[in-house]
Each structure stands twice: as C-alpha cells, then as structure tokens.
Design a protein around this motif. Structure first.
Motif, short mmCIF file in Angstrom:
data_model
loop_
_atom_site.label_atom_id
_atom_site.label_comp_id
_atom_site.label_asym_id
_atom_site.label_seq_id
_atom_site.Cartn_x
_atom_site.Cartn_y
_atom_site.Cartn_z
N UNK A 78 0.85 -1.19 -0.12
CA UNK A 78 -0.16 -0.13 -0.20
C UNK A 78 0.84 1.08 -0.08
N UNK A 79 2.03 1.11 0.99
CA UNK A 79 2.75 2.51 0.96
C UNK A 79 3.63 2.55 -0.31
N UNK A 80 4.09 1.64 -0.73
CA UNK A 80 5.11 1.69 -2.18
C UNK A 80 4.21 1.98 -3.17
N UNK A 81 2.90 1.51 -3.33
CA UNK A 81 2.20 1.82 -4.50
C UNK A 81 1.57 3.36 -4.30
N UNK A 82 1.29 3.51 -3.25
CA UNK A 82 0.62 4.93 -2.93
C UNK A 82 1.58 6.17 -2.87
N UNK A 83 2.70 5.82 -2.51
CA UNK A 83 3.61 6.99 -2.62
C UNK A 83 4.16 7.13 -4.26
N UNK A 84 4.44 6.10 -4.73
CA UNK A 84 4.95 6.28 -6.04
C UNK A 84 3.81 6.67 -7.11
N UNK A 85 2.78 6.36 -6.72
CA UNK A 85 1.68 6.90 -7.61
C UNK A 85 1.43 8.20 -7.55
N UNK A 90 2.60 13.66 -9.81
CA UNK A 90 3.00 15.20 -9.58
C UNK A 90 4.10 15.52 -10.56
N UNK A 91 5.35 14.55 -10.65
CA UNK A 91 6.28 15.03 -11.35
C UNK A 91 6.38 14.70 -12.84
N UNK A 92 5.55 14.05 -13.54
CA UNK A 92 5.34 13.57 -14.91
C UNK A 92 4.08 14.09 -15.58
N UNK A 93 4.04 14.87 -16.23
CA UNK A 93 2.61 15.70 -16.66
C UNK A 93 1.98 14.62 -17.60
N UNK A 94 2.89 14.02 -18.49
CA UNK A 94 2.19 13.02 -19.52
C UNK A 94 1.58 11.66 -18.60
N UNK A 95 1.96 11.45 -17.47
CA UNK A 95 1.36 10.21 -16.59
C UNK A 95 0.03 10.89 -16.01
N UNK A 96 0.24 12.14 -15.61
CA UNK A 96 -1.18 12.85 -15.03
C UNK A 96 -2.05 12.86 -16.02
N UNK A 97 -2.04 13.37 -17.20
CA UNK A 97 -2.93 13.25 -18.17
C UNK A 97 -3.14 11.97 -18.62
N UNK A 98 -2.68 10.87 -18.74
CA UNK A 98 -3.01 9.47 -18.89
C UNK A 98 -3.89 8.84 -17.96
N UNK A 100 -5.86 10.13 -15.35
CA UNK A 100 -6.74 11.49 -14.95
C UNK A 100 -7.28 11.03 -13.61
N UNK A 101 -7.45 9.94 -13.26
CA UNK A 101 -8.34 9.55 -12.16
C UNK A 101 -7.61 9.35 -10.89
N UNK A 102 -6.21 9.77 -10.87
CA UNK A 102 -5.33 9.70 -9.65
C UNK A 102 -4.98 8.25 -9.24
N UNK A 103 -5.08 7.38 -9.97
CA UNK A 103 -4.82 5.93 -9.78
C UNK A 103 -3.93 5.51 -10.69
N UNK A 104 -2.62 5.19 -10.51
CA UNK A 104 -1.51 5.07 -11.50
C UNK A 104 -1.54 3.50 -11.70
N UNK A 105 -1.72 2.70 -10.48
CA UNK A 105 -1.77 1.14 -10.34
C UNK A 105 -2.82 0.51 -10.38
N UNK A 106 -2.84 -0.50 -11.10
CA UNK A 106 -3.90 -1.26 -10.95
C UNK A 106 -4.54 -1.57 -9.32
#
Length: 139
Positions: A78-85, A90-98, A100-106
């Motif tokens: 939880x901590x590894x996925x949450x912090x990295x997400x 925050x740091x990569x705009x192209x990731x933020x656009x892709x 958009x729901x603030x969930x990077x990990x499955x």
C-alpha cells in the motif's frame, strides 16, 4: 539466504510481489522507471524491508523482498504503490494526463511466500511433536 533477526525475533519472511500500472500500459521506462525504482527503495528503507531482487518491466513491477514480522505485506505494498503513484503523477505531466483519475496502479497485487520447507514437512513435524508438548490437533 539465511535468517534475519530483530530485537526479539528471528525470521525468514521472503515474498514475491507483483503489481502493474492501470490498464497494463507500458509506461515504466526512462525517467519514470528510474523514479519509481528510487521511490520504492525509499519506502523499503523506511519500513526495514530488504530487497533481495527486483525487476521493473515496462508494464509491471516484480519484487522479491524480505519483510520483517512487524510490517504486514499489505501495508508495505500500500505504501509503495501509494507514494509512487502520487509522486509520479506530480512529477510527470504525461502520466498525470493519461491517468486522470489519480490511480496509477491497478487495484490489488500478487503475493506468494518463499521458504525452504513444504507444507507437508511442517504438518509432519507438528504431528510428530504436537502430542509430546500437550498441544494436539483438533479432532
């Protein structure tokens, strides 16, 4: 690989963990890959988790880690996925656009344990020693 010890424990808790970015997009490359690796290493250092081996593929993370008994596997993931997400978005705009729901990990992850003995060996040991110590299996 031997046993590790803490103040009051000796343990050998090795776990194989796997998780992937949402939709299994192949986004773990270049600067994103390096940053995810750095963030996960920071989380491991903070929680006392030892990385035995790890691989960042383009679409998933594989880790073989030793987790101390006072840290649950789910808390570590939880901590590894949450912090990295959070930091990656925050740091990569192209990731933020892709994403958009603030969930990077499955949602979820795969976890299995590693050990030197099998379940059958443990059951035979308990059967052999259980009656002698006054703790017998339930009927």
């Amino acid at each position: 690989m031997g046993y590790s010890s803490g103040c009051h424990t000796t343990f050998h808790h090795h776990y194989h963990l796997v998780w992937a970015p949402k939709y299994r997009f192949k986004v773990l490359h270049g600067e994103v890959r390096l940053r995810v690796r750095e963030i996960i290493r920071q989380v491991c250092a903070e929680m006392g988790v030892t990385i035995v081996h790890g691989v960042l593929s383009r679409d998933h993370v594989h880790m073989f880690v030793e987790i101390p008994p006072h840290v649950s596997v789910s808390d570590f993931v939880r901590r590894a996925k949450g912090r990295s997400s959070r930091k990656i978005q925050q740091e990569f705009e192209h990731i933020r656009k892709r994403y958009w729901g603030q969930r990077f990990w499955q949602r979820g992850y795969f976890s299995t344990t590693s050990g030197n003995i099998t379940d059958d060996t443990i059951l035979r040991y308990l059967d052999k020693h259980g009656h002698k110590n006054g703790f017998s299996p339930a009927p």
